[in-house]
Write a protein that holds these residues in place. Structure first.
Motif, PDB file in Angstrom:
ATOM      1  N   TRP A  49       0.790  -1.165  -0.018  1.00 19.52           N
ATOM      2  CA  TRP A  49      -0.188  -0.133   0.013  1.00 19.52           C
ATOM      3  C   TRP A  49       0.895   1.253  -0.136  1.00 19.52           C
ATOM      4  O   TRP A  49       1.644   1.496   1.076  1.00 19.52           O
ATOM      5  N   LEU A  50       0.872   1.897  -1.023  1.00 20.15           N
ATOM      6  CA  LEU A  50       1.519   3.267  -1.253  1.00 20.15           C
ATOM      7  C   LEU A  50       0.663   4.387  -1.465  1.00 20.15           C
ATOM      8  O   LEU A  50      -0.374   4.037  -1.964  1.00 20.15           O
ATOM      9  N   PRO A  51       0.889   5.655  -1.057  1.00 23.03           N
ATOM     10  CA  PRO A  51      -0.077   6.560  -1.493  1.00 23.03           C
ATOM     11  C   PRO A  51      -0.740   6.676  -2.837  1.00 23.03           C
ATOM     12  O   PRO A  51      -1.870   7.148  -2.818  1.00 23.03           O
ATOM     13  N   ASN A  52       0.277   6.506  -3.678  1.00 28.65           N
ATOM     14  CA  ASN A  52      -0.428   6.416  -5.107  1.00 28.65           C
ATOM     15  C   ASN A  52      -0.461   5.200  -5.597  1.00 28.65           C
ATOM     16  O   ASN A  52      -0.627   5.055  -6.966  1.00 28.65           O
ATOM     17  N   GLU A  57      -4.895  -1.990  -6.484  1.00 34.97           N
ATOM     18  CA  GLU A  57      -4.022  -1.696  -7.714  1.00 34.97           C
ATOM     19  C   GLU A  57      -2.720  -2.458  -7.849  1.00 34.97           C
ATOM     20  O   GLU A  57      -2.161  -2.791  -8.873  1.00 34.97           O
ATOM     21  N   ALA A  58      -2.107  -2.536  -6.695  1.00 36.22           N
ATOM     22  CA  ALA A  58      -0.747  -3.290  -6.666  1.00 36.22           C
ATOM     23  C   ALA A  58      -0.941  -4.663  -7.039  1.00 36.22           C
ATOM     24  O   ALA A  58      -0.097  -5.453  -7.471  1.00 36.22           O
ATOM     25  N   ASP A  70      -0.147  12.191  -6.971  1.00 36.80           N
ATOM     26  CA  ASP A  70      -0.733  12.999  -6.149  1.00 36.80           C
ATOM     27  C   ASP A  70      -0.046  13.392  -4.814  1.00 36.80           C
ATOM     28  O   ASP A  70       0.643  12.485  -4.244  1.00 36.80           O
ATOM     29  N   PHE A  71      -0.128  14.445  -4.203  1.00 31.27           N
ATOM     30  CA  PHE A  71       0.269  14.881  -2.930  1.00 31.27           C
ATOM     31  C   PHE A  71      -0.545  15.837  -2.355  1.00 31.27           C
ATOM     32  O   PHE A  71      -1.492  16.310  -2.809  1.00 31.27           O
ATOM     33  N   LEU A 312       7.605   8.907  -7.373  1.00 27.66           N
ATOM     34  CA  LEU A 312       6.059   9.350  -7.810  1.00 27.66           C
ATOM     35  C   LEU A 312       5.170   8.387  -6.896  1.00 27.66           C
ATOM     36  O   LEU A 312       4.096   9.092  -6.699  1.00 27.66           O
ATOM     37  N   LEU A 313       5.196   7.257  -6.630  1.00 25.92           N
ATOM     38  CA  LEU A 313       4.380   6.447  -6.132  1.00 25.92           C
ATOM     39  C   LEU A 313       4.167   6.560  -4.668  1.00 25.92           C
ATOM     40  O   LEU A 313       3.190   6.474  -3.933  1.00 25.92           O
ATOM     41  N   ALA A 314       5.365   6.931  -4.026  1.00 23.62           N
ATOM     42  CA  ALA A 314       5.316   6.995  -2.520  1.00 23.62           C
ATOM     43  C   ALA A 314       6.071   7.958  -1.694  1.00 23.62           C
ATOM     44  O   ALA A 314       5.951   8.327  -0.523  1.00 23.62           O
ATOM     45  N   GLY A 315       6.867   8.705  -2.580  1.00 25.75           N
ATOM     46  CA  GLY A 315       7.783   9.740  -2.079  1.00 25.75           C
ATOM     47  C   GLY A 315       8.946   9.005  -1.249  1.00 25.75           C
ATOM     48  O   GLY A 315       9.299   7.881  -1.384  1.00 25.75           O
TER      49      GLY A 315
END
Length: 373
Positions: A49-52, A57-58, A70-71, A312-315
């Motif tokens: 589970w990542l922010p984006n 989806e994973a 997104d942020f 991009l996906l998680a920072g």
């Protein structure tokens, strides 16, 4: 004198004995005693589970080609100059996100426990040891104590819990050599840098991020090859080199050396790699070196379709947990593309580290060949 029973008369004990003989004839042959490979381990499943990138989806392999970035802003997280920091956060419930390490880690853990039911029910918990990797700024023992207070009774592991002092990459070689431990190792890593202590110190365009990564590792049993998982990993390979910023833009920044060493160990060629998981950073020639590596070694890997970047996906978050989330991303990509996936860690200026997620049948075949030679 007592008369013998009439011809054909059977007692209850006769019936039970006949049934036992029939069950013994129909029973499968006894399973050979496990003989674990101490050089590699299987990656049976993963939950991420990542922010984006949501868990669904994973699972569906949607990280390939995903460019959503997104942020959000948080007025509590500012730079030393007083500027608000951009952060990438997991949407973990309706409660306001904590900005202290332990409270935020517990929010993420409880969100995971609410969401991972389908994954958790597939595990054989009697054969599992849970390995808890501590979040940034939290020591292993306090983290273990905090987790045990909220851990659900339904998911108690038969081999207990441990909280290593090491990161995943340094712990894995030790775990492989301890072949008397549990056959299945459930590695749980979660982290957040969207905290007061971490977000303010990030430089440039890097954003504080978060991740929850769970790896279901299964020892490769050379005596029972049919029970082994499809994909396996070896311990990481590292290559030391001059600083990336001082290397030529036409260099590959150590990527070719790491990929060649990994593929040789796994019995594959570099050309068989189907995708790459990397940091996603562009500074210090990282993007140019990645372009060059793809051009030299993986011409069929498109940068937009077959390369997954964490940034991009998680920072940004702890590098030990990035190792785990990278392998989780690799598993989903391997299942989607039906092939090996290279995982690269390039956060250090003078070192490139990597793993290769490859098919386990290659590893078993190689082991058996070496034993007969």
């Amino acid at each position: 004198m007592l008369k013998p029973f009439a011809q054909g008369h059977r007692s209850l004990w006769d019936v039970i004995g006949e049934r036992r003989e029939q069950e013994q004839r129909l029973a499968p042959p006894p399973r050979p005693v496990a003989h674990y490979d101490t050089a590699r381990i299987g990656l049976a499943d993963a939950w991420l589970w990542l922010p984006n990138l949501t868990p669904a989806e994973a699972k569906a392999g949607k990280a390939l080609g995903k460019v959503d970035a997104d942020f959000e802003h948080d007025p509590r997280l500012v730079s030393p100059a007083g500027h608000r920091r951009n952060v990438r956060r997991i949407r973990a419930g309706t409660d306001r996100a904590e900005v202290r390490p332990l409270p935020r880690a517990l929010q993420l853990l409880q969100a995971m426990l609410r969401q991972w039911h389908d994954f958790a029910t597939e595990l054989d918990w009697d054969q599992v040891q849970v390995v808890l990797f501590a979040p940034t700024d939290i020591a292993p023992d306090p983290w273990l104590d905090a987790v045990l207070e909220v851990w659900p009774f339904d998911y108690l592991p038969g081999h207990g819990f441990i909280a290593p002092e090491q990161t995943f990459s340094t712990w894995l070689p030790w775990a492989l050599q301890n072949d008397l431990e549990a056959p299945n190792l459930l590695c749980i890593g979660l982290d957040s840098w969207a905290t007061i202590a971490r977000a303010g110190g990030l430089t440039g365009e890097r954003m504080a991020g978060e991740a929850i990564a769970v790896l279901a590792l299964q020892r490769i049993d050379l005596a029972n090859v049919d029970s082994n998982p499809r994909w396996h990993i070896y311990p990481a390979v590292a290559h030391t080199h001059e600083p990336r910023a001082s290397q030529s833009r036409k260099s590959t920044g150590g990527l070719e050396q790491v990929a060649a060493a990994l593929c040789e160990r796994c019995g594959l060629t570099v050309a068989e790699v189907k995708a790459v998981v990397t940091d996603g950073h562009h500074d210090d020639n990282r993007l140019e070196h990645l372009y060059q590596f793809l051009s030299n070694c993986l011409p069929d890997c498109d940068l937009q379709q077959h390369v997954i970047g964490h940034a991009l996906l998680a920072g940004e978050y702890g590098h030990g947990i990035i190792e785990m989330s990278g392998l989780a991303l690799a598993l989903q990509a391997a299942n989607s593309l039906e092939g090996a996936v290279l995982v690269l860690d390039r956060h250090a200026s003078t070192q490139t580290q990597g793993w290769l997620l490859g098919p386990s049948q290659v590893a078993v075949a190689d082991q058996q060949t070496s034993e007969h030679s």
